[in-house]
Each structure stands twice: as structure tokens, then as C-alpha cells.
Design an enzyme around this catalytic site. Structure first.
Site, PDB file in Angstrom:
ATOM      1  N   HIS A  81       0.831  -1.208   0.000  1.00 17.89           N
ATOM      2  CA  HIS A  81       0.000   0.000   0.000  1.00 17.89           C
ATOM      3  C   HIS A  81       0.865   1.256   0.000  1.00 17.89           C
ATOM      4  O   HIS A  81       1.226   1.788   1.051  1.00 17.89           O
ATOM      5  CB  HIS A  81      -0.924   0.002   1.215  1.00 17.89           C
ATOM      6  CG  HIS A  81      -2.013   1.019   1.151  1.00 17.89           C
ATOM      7  ND1 HIS A  81      -3.222   0.854   1.791  1.00 17.89           N
ATOM      8  CD2 HIS A  81      -2.100   2.216   0.516  1.00 17.89           C
ATOM      9  CE1 HIS A  81      -3.994   1.912   1.564  1.00 17.89           C
ATOM     10  NE2 HIS A  81      -3.313   2.755   0.790  1.00 17.89           N
ATOM     11  N   PHE A  84       2.753   6.640  -4.945  1.00 17.41           N
ATOM     12  CA  PHE A  84       3.952   7.251  -5.523  1.00 17.41           C
ATOM     13  C   PHE A  84       3.637   8.473  -6.387  1.00 17.41           C
ATOM     14  O   PHE A  84       4.529   9.062  -6.976  1.00 17.41           O
ATOM     15  CB  PHE A  84       4.767   6.210  -6.299  1.00 17.41           C
ATOM     16  CG  PHE A  84       5.609   5.321  -5.418  1.00 17.41           C
ATOM     17  CD1 PHE A  84       5.668   5.519  -4.050  1.00 17.41           C
ATOM     18  CD2 PHE A  84       6.356   4.282  -5.965  1.00 17.41           C
ATOM     19  CE1 PHE A  84       6.443   4.706  -3.233  1.00 17.41           C
ATOM     20  CE2 PHE A  84       7.134   3.458  -5.153  1.00 17.41           C
ATOM     21  CZ  PHE A  84       7.177   3.672  -3.791  1.00 17.41           C
ATOM     22  N   ARG A  85       2.349   8.834  -6.495  1.00 16.16           N
ATOM     23  CA  ARG A  85       1.893  10.108  -7.069  1.00 16.16           C
ATOM     24  C   ARG A  85       2.211  10.297  -8.547  1.00 16.16           C
ATOM     25  O   ARG A  85       1.960  11.376  -9.083  1.00 16.16           O
ATOM     26  CB  ARG A  85       2.495  11.286  -6.284  1.00 16.16           C
ATOM     27  CG  ARG A  85       2.273  11.252  -4.773  1.00 16.16           C
ATOM     28  CD  ARG A  85       0.829  11.258  -4.383  1.00 16.16           C
ATOM     29  NE  ARG A  85       0.642  11.446  -2.938  1.00 16.16           N
ATOM     30  CZ  ARG A  85      -0.443  11.110  -2.277  1.00 16.16           C
ATOM     31  NH1 ARG A  85      -1.467  10.543  -2.919  1.00 16.16           N
ATOM     32  NH2 ARG A  85      -0.541  11.322  -0.984  1.00 16.16           N
ATOM     33  N   ASN A 115      -4.910   5.831  -7.428  1.00 15.65           N
ATOM     34  CA  ASN A 115      -5.530   7.160  -7.420  1.00 15.65           C
ATOM     35  C   ASN A 115      -4.553   8.243  -7.869  1.00 15.65           C
ATOM     36  O   ASN A 115      -4.349   9.261  -7.213  1.00 15.65           O
ATOM     37  CB  ASN A 115      -6.119   7.492  -6.043  1.00 15.65           C
ATOM     38  CG  ASN A 115      -5.090   7.513  -4.929  1.00 15.65           C
ATOM     39  OD1 ASN A 115      -4.060   6.844  -5.010  1.00 15.65           O
ATOM     40  ND2 ASN A 115      -5.369   8.276  -3.882  1.00 15.65           N
ATOM     41  N   ASP A 171      -8.774   2.989  -3.805  1.00 18.73           N
ATOM     42  CA  ASP A 171      -8.216   3.579  -2.587  1.00 18.73           C
ATOM     43  C   ASP A 171      -8.023   5.086  -2.694  1.00 18.73           C
ATOM     44  O   ASP A 171      -7.656   5.617  -3.736  1.00 18.73           O
ATOM     45  CB  ASP A 171      -6.882   2.942  -2.228  1.00 18.73           C
ATOM     46  CG  ASP A 171      -6.335   3.501  -0.931  1.00 18.73           C
ATOM     47  OD1 ASP A 171      -7.091   3.535   0.055  1.00 18.73           O
ATOM     48  OD2 ASP A 171      -5.178   3.931  -0.910  1.00 18.73           O
ATOM     49  N   HIS A 252      -5.797  -0.547   5.405  1.00 11.24           N
ATOM     50  CA  HIS A 252      -5.555   0.253   6.626  1.00 11.24           C
ATOM     51  C   HIS A 252      -6.682   0.198   7.665  1.00 11.24           C
ATOM     52  O   HIS A 252      -7.287   1.216   8.004  1.00 11.24           O
ATOM     53  CB  HIS A 252      -5.227   1.706   6.276  1.00 11.24           C
ATOM     54  CG  HIS A 252      -6.087   2.355   5.232  1.00 11.24           C
ATOM     55  ND1 HIS A 252      -7.462   2.266   5.195  1.00 11.24           N
ATOM     56  CD2 HIS A 252      -5.746   3.133   4.169  1.00 11.24           C
ATOM     57  CE1 HIS A 252      -7.932   2.947   4.175  1.00 11.24           C
ATOM     58  NE2 HIS A 252      -6.908   3.485   3.533  1.00 11.24           N
ATOM     59  N   ASP A 325       0.662   2.608   3.782  1.00 10.11           N
ATOM     60  CA  ASP A 325      -0.167   3.685   3.236  1.00 10.11           C
ATOM     61  C   ASP A 325       0.690   4.935   3.067  1.00 10.11           C
ATOM     62  O   ASP A 325       0.283   6.050   3.418  1.00 10.11           O
ATOM     63  CB  ASP A 325      -1.390   3.968   4.105  1.00 10.11           C
ATOM     64  CG  ASP A 325      -2.377   4.932   3.450  1.00 10.11           C
ATOM     65  OD1 ASP A 325      -2.241   5.195   2.229  1.00 10.11           O
ATOM     66  OD2 ASP A 325      -3.277   5.442   4.149  1.00 10.11           O
ATOM     67  N   GLY A 344      -2.580  12.088   5.390  1.00 11.70           N
ATOM     68  CA  GLY A 344      -1.536  11.137   5.022  1.00 11.70           C
ATOM     69  C   GLY A 344      -0.155  11.468   5.541  1.00 11.70           C
ATOM     70  O   GLY A 344       0.184  12.628   5.781  1.00 11.70           O
TER      71      GLY A 344
END
Length: 447
Positions: A81, A84-85, A115, A171, A252, A325, A344
Site C-alpha cells: 500500500h 507514488f503520485r 488514485n 483507494d 488500513h 499507506d 496522510g
């Protein structure tokens, strides 16, 4: 103090190169192996290991000898989980910087969440992730694909699995529509893959920012009730009961009530798995008072009873694995009031030492704890990693179990530094990370 160095993974170790790891404490959590001995790799594979492997001396044909100095040699960690954007928010993290951070944390395989911008709901985006991984990664990059597309219709799950998706999730957001979730569970059973859910009823969480409880009342902030999680867990388990061969995974998990529901589902023989983050078994809602927005995440930090329940869940096996996460954010997204700051924290370089606190304080046996970080997450996503076995891929780490150090976010390889664990004293340092037989990270402790 320690000096760090990295090398990109590329295609892994040269096929004919042999490496001997000597003077090691070899631990394999699945087989419960815990011995003093040596291990031999060739190319990207484990060839042999044991206490008497080099009883007659190390052959001169060995290309490299690595002295483990009586430290632990164990399977590389697997974090199922991470965010890495990339693509879309490369100012926060990239596959390059995120995987570099993973390597420093002893993590040899990660699962990127979908996402991104755009989401991993198309073959084009999935192939882009794979291309970027080959070009710029330090560790193995796997990915979940989206359950739904932007119009809330189901993604082409069969096609996305064909190009490499190891599971499906939305997610960052839950699948709120029960019919959509039922269809996704049904299709995933045909594909023999996992559906992972961010369990949150948005109608109940209602744009809250921290756990609903004494701290939210004291601060006058809108809270997120724990039932917002457990109600979705309960719904989804009800949906899967009449679907054969379905695997449902809760991301999570954070509440005691969710664990009660999961325990009951497992006792009924349903294939339900779940993960917990290090912050959810280490911190509570009270840490908001100390760390502010650095302790803001979703699901939120909850009560001390919830935290203790997470630990009991790990000990009993109700919780299957630990995952970070890892959610990097730039300083502008976090240095804001609690109600507007981003959710986050980063976690790749603190996952192992924070988790090891459960061993060092006598809460869990070492081999059981390491199981939640190696073969157990590997089995959830069905990848043949997380074990020390002959002919298995040589994903390994060398760990100094008792080395004490202080978390320093300025030394993180991640682009983002949003961690509540800055300045925390921890014990357990990764000295070397080996991926497909190739050393991609080394830390030299300087006394």
C-alpha cells in the site's frame, strides 16, 4: 550516523554473477527457519543456503563475497500500500524517489495505489507505470488498478489484470455503491484476484478531519466516527458471502469494531484479509495534540483501545500484514489548519523500525512479526516473493536488529517529509537491500 548509497534496479543482477553472503543469521518467516549460516545467489535467484554451505571454504569461482557480520539476512519486505503520485503529482513523489525510499527501508516490492492523475483505470496508464518502473525504480513495482472509471462504471478488470494489475481498489475513496461493489467482487472471483477496499461510509464521515471523540470535541473539529469504517466492512462481507472464490481485502484497518467483524468472517471460512499501518498500532488521536497535521491521515488515528486492538489483531493473525499507506505531501499541503490540511504521512523508511518496536518491547516474537512484512503480504497479491527458498528470486535485506538511531526526516529519500516520527528513537537498521540479486541500497554505519 550512516552513509547511504543507491543503485537503480534496471534488469536486476547479471545472470551469471554469483554472490556469497557469509556470517549471517538467516531468517525465513514462512518456514520458521532461524539459523547461522551462508547463502549463495546466482543472477536473480537463490541457489543454496545453510549452516554448512561453505564448510570447505568459499570457492574461488564466487564473484562477490558479502560478510553479514552476524546480522540478519531475511526476505525483502513487501509493502502492498503505497502512493507514488506518478503520474499527476510528481512534485510530491515519483516512482524514482518513492522506490528509493522503499529501498532504504528494506522494502523490495511495493504496490502502487491507482488514485493517480489519471487513475490506473486504463491500459495506457498501466503501461506507463510499468515503463517508468523499468526506467527509474530501485525496487519491484506492482500496482493495483481502479475498480471504477471516472464515470463510476467498472474498469475493464480482465484487460487490466492481463497487463499486470495484482488487484483492484479505488483507494483514497471507497466504492460507495453496493451494486458496483457486488459486481466488482463477482468479476474479481472469475479473475482470481483481490478486491481491496478503503472502508469509509462518506455519508457518515461527512468531511470530518480527525477521529470523532474527546480530541475532536476539545478542538471543536468535525470528527470521523469509527462506524464509518466498520459499516462498510460489514456491508462488503455481506455482499461477498454468496460469491464463490472471492478474496476481499480491507485496507488500513483502524477500529476495534472492524476487527470483530473481520474475525467473524474468517471464522466462517470467508477469504477476508486486512492490513494495518504502523501509525495505527503506534499512535492515537492524542498525538494530534503534539504533531498537528503531521498526525492527520485517513482513516484517522483512533483511541488507545483501538490501537491496542490493532496489536492484538497482529498477534492473533486476524490482521494479516503491515502496510504503510505511504502518502507523501509537499509542505504546502500539510502546513495548514487541521480541517484543511491533506490526509496522510510518509512511511517507507520507518515501517521496519516502528514495527520492530513490537519485538523489542516483548509484544511479538520476531519471526511472527517479520511474517507480516514478507510472505503474508506477498500471498495477498499472489506474487512469488517474501521467502528464502532455493530457486526463489533473490530479494533480500541485511538487518542490524539492535542498532539504535534517531529518525531524521531530512535524510529521507522520499521527496516529501510529512512524518510524525521525526526525532523518534528507534532500533533496527537496514544495512543492505538486494532486489533480484542486485544490491540497490547500502548503509554504512559511521561510528
Amino acid at each position: 550516523m550512516y552513509k547511504q548509497s543507491w543503485e537503480l534496479l534496471g534488469n536486476g543482477q547479471h545472470a551469471d554473477l554469483t554472490v556469497a553472503y557469509i556470517n549471517a543469521r538467516i531468517i525465513d518467516p514462512e518456514s520458521k527457519l532461524d539459523i547461522r549460516g551462508s547463502l549463495l545467489t546466482k543472477g536473480d535467484k537463490i541457489i543454496d543456503f545453510g549452516p554448512d554451505l561453505f564448510a570447505n571454504g568459499i570457492p574461488s569461482t564466487i564473484d562477490e563475497v558479502i560478510d553479514c557480520n552476524n546480522n540478519i539476512l531475511l526476505p525483502g519486505l513487501i509493502d502492498i500500500h503505497v502512493h507514488f503520485r506518478e503520474p499527476g503529482q510528481e512534485h510530491k513523489e515519483t516512482i524514482n524517489t518513492g522506490s528509493k525510499s522503499a529501498a532504504a527501508g528494506g522494502i523490495t516490492t511495493v504496490v502502487c495505489q491507482p488514485n493517480t492523475i489519471p487513475t490506473i483505470s486504463s491500459v495506457i496508464t498501466a503501461k506507463y507505470i510499468k515503463m517508468r518502473a523499468l526506467e527509474s525504480a530501485y525496487v519491484n513495482i506492482e500496482f493495483y488498478a481502479s475498480i471504477t472509471k471516472s464515470d463510476n462504471s467498472l474498469s475493464d478488470m480482465a484487460l487490466l489484470k492481463e497487463v499486470g494489475a495484482v488487484g483492484f481498489t479505488d483507494d483514497g475513496m471507497p466504492v460507495m455503491n453496493a451494486l458496483t461493489m457486488r459486481q466488482a467482487l463477482s468479476y474479481s472471483s472469475m479473475l482470481d484476484t483481490v478486491i481491496a477496499q478503503h472502508a469509509e461510509d462518506l455519508n457518515i464521515s461527512n468531511n470530518g478531519c480527525i477521529n470523532e471523540g474527546i480530541i475532536s470535541y476539545e478542538l471543536g473539529l468535525k470528527g470521523i466516527p469509527d462506524i464509518s469504517e466498520s459499516i462498510i466492512v460489514n456491508r462488503d462481507i455481506a455482499l461477498m458471502k454468496n460469491i464463490k472464490n472471492v478474496h476481499y481485502h480491507i485496507l488500513h484497518v483502524s477500529s476495534q469494531e472492524s476487527l470483530h467483524i473481520i474475525k467473524q468472517a474468517k471464522s466462517q471460512g470467508l477469504k477476508v484479509t486486512c492490513e494495518v499501518t504502523p501509525h495505527h498500532f503506534t499512535l492515537t488521536e492524542r498525538d494530534i495534540m503534539t504533531h498537528g497535521s503531521l498526525a492527520k491521515m485517513n482513516p484517522p488515528l483512533r483511541t488507545e483501545n483501538d490501537r491496542l486492538s490493532m496489536i492484538e489483531g497482529l498477534k492473533s493473525g486476524i490482521i494479516d500484514c503491515i502496510a504503510t499507506d505511504h502518502a507523501p505531501h509537499d509542505i504546502n499541503a500539510k502546513e495548514l489548519p487541521l480541517d484543511t490540511a491533506a490526509f496522510g504521512i510518509v512511511g517507507l523508511e520507518t515501517m521496519l523500525p516502528i514495527s520492530l518496536e513490537l519485538y523489542h518491547n516483548g509484544t511479538m516474537p520476531l519471526i511472527d512479526l517479520l511474517a507480516t512484512l514478507t510472505y503474508k503480504p506477498a500471498d495477498i497479491i499472489k506474487v512469488p516473493r517474501g521467502r528464502i527458498k532455493k530457486d526463489y528470486v533473490a530479494d533480500l535485506i541485511i538487518l542490524d536488529l539492535d542498532h539504535e538511531w534517531v529518525v531524521d526526516i531530512s535524510k529521507f529519500a522520499s521527496k516529501s517529509k510529512n512524518s510524525p516520527f521525526h526525532n523518534r528513537k528507534v532500533k533496527g537498521k537496514v544495512l543492505r537491500t538486494i532486489v533480484s540479486g542486485k544490491t540497490t541500497y547500502k548503509a554504512e554505519i559511521i561510528i
